[in-house]
Design a protein around this motif. Structure first.
Motif, mmCIF file in Angstrom:
data_model
loop_
_atom_site.group_PDB
_atom_site.id
_atom_site.type_symbol
_atom_site.label_atom_id
_atom_site.label_comp_id
_atom_site.label_asym_id
_atom_site.label_seq_id
_atom_site.Cartn_x
_atom_site.Cartn_y
_atom_site.Cartn_z
ATOM 1 N N VAL A 151 0.839 -1.202 0.000
ATOM 2 C CA VAL A 151 0.000 0.000 0.000
ATOM 3 C C VAL A 151 0.873 1.251 0.000
ATOM 4 N N CYS A 152 1.931 1.238 0.815
ATOM 5 C CA CYS A 152 2.814 2.402 0.887
ATOM 6 C C CYS A 152 3.494 2.649 -0.463
ATOM 7 N N GLU A 153 3.969 1.585 -1.101
ATOM 8 C CA GLU A 153 4.582 1.735 -2.425
ATOM 9 C C GLU A 153 3.561 2.247 -3.439
ATOM 10 N N LEU A 154 2.321 1.830 -3.290
ATOM 11 C CA LEU A 154 1.281 2.235 -4.232
ATOM 12 C C LEU A 154 1.076 3.745 -4.202
ATOM 13 N N TYR A 155 1.165 4.324 -3.009
ATOM 14 C CA TYR A 155 0.881 5.753 -2.867
ATOM 15 C C TYR A 155 2.123 6.639 -2.958
ATOM 16 N N VAL A 156 3.278 6.154 -2.495
ATOM 17 C CA VAL A 156 4.461 7.026 -2.471
ATOM 18 C C VAL A 156 5.696 6.315 -3.018
ATOM 19 N N GLY A 157 5.496 5.304 -3.858
ATOM 20 C CA GLY A 157 6.638 4.565 -4.363
ATOM 21 C C GLY A 157 6.434 4.091 -5.777
ATOM 22 N N ASN A 158 6.850 2.863 -6.008
ATOM 23 C CA ASN A 158 6.846 2.276 -7.341
ATOM 24 C C ASN A 158 5.706 1.267 -7.448
ATOM 25 N N PRO A 159 4.762 1.450 -8.399
ATOM 26 C CA PRO A 159 3.633 0.505 -8.490
ATOM 27 C C PRO A 159 4.073 -0.921 -8.820
ATOM 28 N N SER A 160 5.178 -1.078 -9.560
ATOM 29 C CA SER A 160 5.670 -2.421 -9.864
ATOM 30 C C SER A 160 6.144 -3.122 -8.597
ATOM 31 N N THR A 161 6.857 -2.390 -7.754
ATOM 32 C CA THR A 161 7.283 -2.945 -6.460
ATOM 33 C C THR A 161 6.075 -3.262 -5.596
ATOM 34 N N ALA A 162 5.102 -2.353 -5.612
ATOM 35 C CA ALA A 162 3.875 -2.573 -4.840
ATOM 36 C C ALA A 162 3.188 -3.856 -5.301
ATOM 37 N N HIS A 163 3.096 -4.046 -6.621
ATOM 38 C CA HIS A 163 2.436 -5.238 -7.169
ATOM 39 C C HIS A 163 3.091 -6.510 -6.653
ATOM 40 N N ASP A 164 4.410 -6.552 -6.668
ATOM 41 C CA ASP A 164 5.112 -7.760 -6.238
ATOM 42 C C ASP A 164 4.890 -8.026 -4.752
ATOM 43 N N ARG A 165 4.861 -6.969 -3.967
ATOM 44 C CA ARG A 165 4.640 -7.150 -2.527
ATOM 45 C C ARG A 165 3.214 -7.596 -2.241
ATOM 46 N N PHE A 166 2.247 -7.060 -2.976
ATOM 47 C CA PHE A 166 0.869 -7.515 -2.825
ATOM 48 C C PHE A 166 0.761 -8.998 -3.188
ATOM 49 N N ALA A 167 1.447 -9.404 -4.249
ATOM 50 C CA ALA A 167 1.381 -10.800 -4.680
ATOM 51 C C ALA A 167 1.941 -11.725 -3.606
ATOM 52 N N ARG A 168 3.067 -11.345 -2.993
ATOM 53 C CA ARG A 168 3.643 -12.170 -1.933
ATOM 54 C C ARG A 168 2.733 -12.203 -0.710
ATOM 55 N N SER A 169 2.137 -11.066 -0.401
ATOM 56 C CA SER A 169 1.230 -11.016 0.747
ATOM 57 C C SER A 169 0.014 -11.905 0.524
ATOM 58 N N ALA A 170 -0.594 -11.802 -0.664
ATOM 59 C CA ALA A 170 -1.781 -12.619 -0.965
ATOM 60 C C ALA A 170 -1.450 -14.097 -0.900
ATOM 61 N N ALA A 171 -0.259 -14.466 -1.381
ATOM 62 C CA ALA A 171 0.138 -15.877 -1.360
ATOM 63 C C ALA A 171 0.301 -16.391 0.057
ATOM 64 N N ALA A 172 0.641 -15.504 0.992
ATOM 65 C CA ALA A 172 0.849 -15.922 2.387
ATOM 66 C C ALA A 172 -0.452 -15.965 3.177
ATOM 67 N N LEU A 173 -1.496 -15.291 2.688
ATOM 68 C CA LEU A 173 -2.764 -15.211 3.420
ATOM 69 C C LEU A 173 -3.686 -16.329 2.933
ATOM 70 N N THR A 174 -3.498 -17.516 3.454
ATOM 71 C CA THR A 174 -4.210 -18.696 2.947
ATOM 72 C C THR A 174 -5.252 -19.247 3.905
ATOM 73 N N ALA A 175 -5.192 -18.882 5.181
ATOM 74 C CA ALA A 175 -6.129 -19.435 6.159
ATOM 75 C C ALA A 175 -7.533 -18.892 5.916
ATOM 76 N N PRO A 176 -8.572 -19.668 6.259
ATOM 77 C CA PRO A 176 -9.940 -19.153 6.072
ATOM 78 C C PRO A 176 -10.163 -17.802 6.751
ATOM 79 N N ARG A 177 -9.555 -17.643 7.945
ATOM 80 C CA ARG A 177 -9.722 -16.388 8.683
ATOM 81 C C ARG A 177 -9.110 -15.198 7.935
ATOM 82 N N GLU A 178 -8.212 -15.460 6.984
ATOM 83 C CA GLU A 178 -7.494 -14.397 6.287
ATOM 84 C C GLU A 178 -8.064 -14.074 4.914
ATOM 85 N N GLN A 179 -9.190 -14.671 4.560
ATOM 86 C CA GLN A 179 -9.690 -14.491 3.199
ATOM 87 C C GLN A 179 -10.208 -13.081 2.937
#
Length: 446
Positions: free
Chosen positions: A343-371
């Motif tokens: 989110v921080c990269e999205l607003y004050v950084g590089n959108p490409s870097t933001a995209h990669d970090r979002f992808a890693r975060s989404a991949a780590a959020l797998t539990a039902p409670r995290e959907q």
């Protein structure tokens, strides 16, 4: 799977059946009747079902298939008198443990539990379905005379809140509200009564957790007035506990819904700063990490890059410390923090870097409670694709987010979806945007 574990699972199934006074043939007939009542496909002849039951309980047991697992779940979810009982200490809980010992995967066991919780709310059941009969009786006695409340009273209420919280992402918020509301009211009534002094802190912890979760659920179902009142209640009770990390958690939850429900970030910033100040006086590194991460997001949304990076650095410092004795358990992780970094990269950084970090975060959020959180992160990932000038790939990702948002009826994913769709306006005449609009209209009515 260890043979001793499967043997214990088979023994548990036999013990449950005998506790109900059922012979093998009786069990077969009961399962056949449940199949008919639930309008499932007809089971084989009773003698054939009986042989299957015997195999599940044998010295070298087989695993019941999914159809029989569901039928037995319905059987053991009800007491012999016909009441729903799904909480700890019940036959249903023991049945799920037995499936685990037999080798059933955890995800499927969670799905079974969610299915029966849906049935409980369909039938108008709420908090009582999450309690054992003994716990129900003890709580009823405490409500009649709060001076009779004991440790079990507080444990029961805490367990109900934890059970409801565990279903966020699996059940719609309207169902969760139905299940949680009685616990909130019970905490209020007991705290207003003449409680034994040693019980007050534990009961207040349950009240804080119940009110904060109820506030978040009220926001998700668009009842902002109730949400504000419940957050005020949770904040007041948390202050009386003398545990700053719990108070900081309430401030953060309130800050998040404030950020999403109102234009501008000033009120959310006030709450986040209060959370940071409070968390710094507490003993939970994970709560401090989350508070600083949220502070970083607020700063980034305001265009304050230096302040955002400083807060992220403090958050990583706490995330990388020892959490073995952290009172907040595993409430925040590096996967969550990467989402904030995105989110921080999205607003004050590089959108490409933001995209990669979002992808890693989404991949780590797998539990039902995290959907729910995963849907939010994935929507932000789509925003990053738009800013990388790849709107069609963004639209493809948003189709996934629509499906995730509808599973819970959550408000925050829907808000994020609308904001992402707004940023696709320059391409509104493209077929891929029209397809997205059709999907939004069909599912969300927007």
């Amino acid at each position: 799977m260890d043979g001793r574990a499967t043997g214990a699972g088979a023994a548990a199934l036999k013990r449950l059946r005998r506790r109900r006074g059922l012979s093998l043939a009786d069990m077969a007939r009961a399962l056949t009747q449940y199949a008919e009542d639930l309008r499932h496909p007809r089971l084989p002849a009773v003698a054939s079902v009986q042989r299957s039951v015997a195999r599940w309980e044998s010295a070298a047991p087989t695993m019941p298939d999914e159809r029989y697992q569901l039928l037995m779940a319905h059987l053991y979810a009800r007491t012999p008198s016909g009441d729903l009982a799904l909480g700890s200490g019940t036959d249903f809980a023991e049945y799920l443990d037995a499936l685990g010992q037999l080798g059933e995967r955890e995800g499927h066991i969670t799905e079974l539990r969610t299915t029966l919780l849906r049935a409980a709310t369909d039938a108008g059941g709420g908090m009582l379905a999450l309690m054992s009969p003994g716990a129900q009786a003890g709580l009823a006695n405490a409500l009649v005379d709060p001076s009779r409340a004991d440790d079990a009273t507080a444990d029961t209420l805490s367990s109900v809140v934890a059970d409801v919280n565990a279903q966020v992402g699996s059940l719609p918020f309207v169902r969760l509200q139905l299940m949680l509301a009685p616990a909130v009211e019970t905490c209020r009534r007991l705290l207003a009564g003449p409680l034994p002094e040693p019980i007050v802190p534990a009961l207040r912890k349950a009240a804080v957790a119940a009110s904060a979760l109820a506030a978040r659920i009220a926001f998700e179902i668009r009842d902002d007035a109730a949400s504000r009142a419940l957050y005020s209640e949770a904040t007041r009770e948390a202050a009386l506990l003398g545990q700053p990390w719990r108070q900081a958690n309430v401030y953060m939850s309130h800050a998040l819904v404030t950020l999403y429900s109102a234009q501008g970030i000033d009120n959310a910033r006030l709450l986040v700063n209060q959370a940071v100040r409070t968390a710094r006086t507490g003993d939970s590194a994970l709560v401090r990490a989350r508070a600083h991460a949220l502070q970083a997001e607020i700063a980034a949304r305001a265009g304050e890059e230096r302040a955002s990076q400083a807060a992220l650095g403090l958050s990583w410092y706490d995330i990388e410390s020892d959490h073995s004795d952290d009172p907040a358990g595993r409430s925040f992780s590096s996967g969550h923090l990467r989402g904030f970094e995105g989110v921080c990269e999205l607003y004050v950084g590089n959108p490409s870097t933001a995209h990669d970090r979002f992808a890693r975060s989404a991949a780590a959020l797998t539990a039902p409670r995290e959907q729910v959180q995963r849907a939010i992160v994935t929507t932000d990932q789509a925003l990053a694709r738009i800013r990388m000038d790849d709107p069609q790939a963004a639209a493809e990702l948003l189709h996934e987010c629509i499906t995730a948002a509808t599973s819970t009826g959550g408000r925050v994913p829907s808000i994020r979806l609308r904001r992402a769709r707004h940023e696709l306006r320059p391409w509104r005449r493209e077929d891929f945007v029209a397809d997205l609009d059709d999907h939004l209209m069909d599912i969300l009515g927007t």
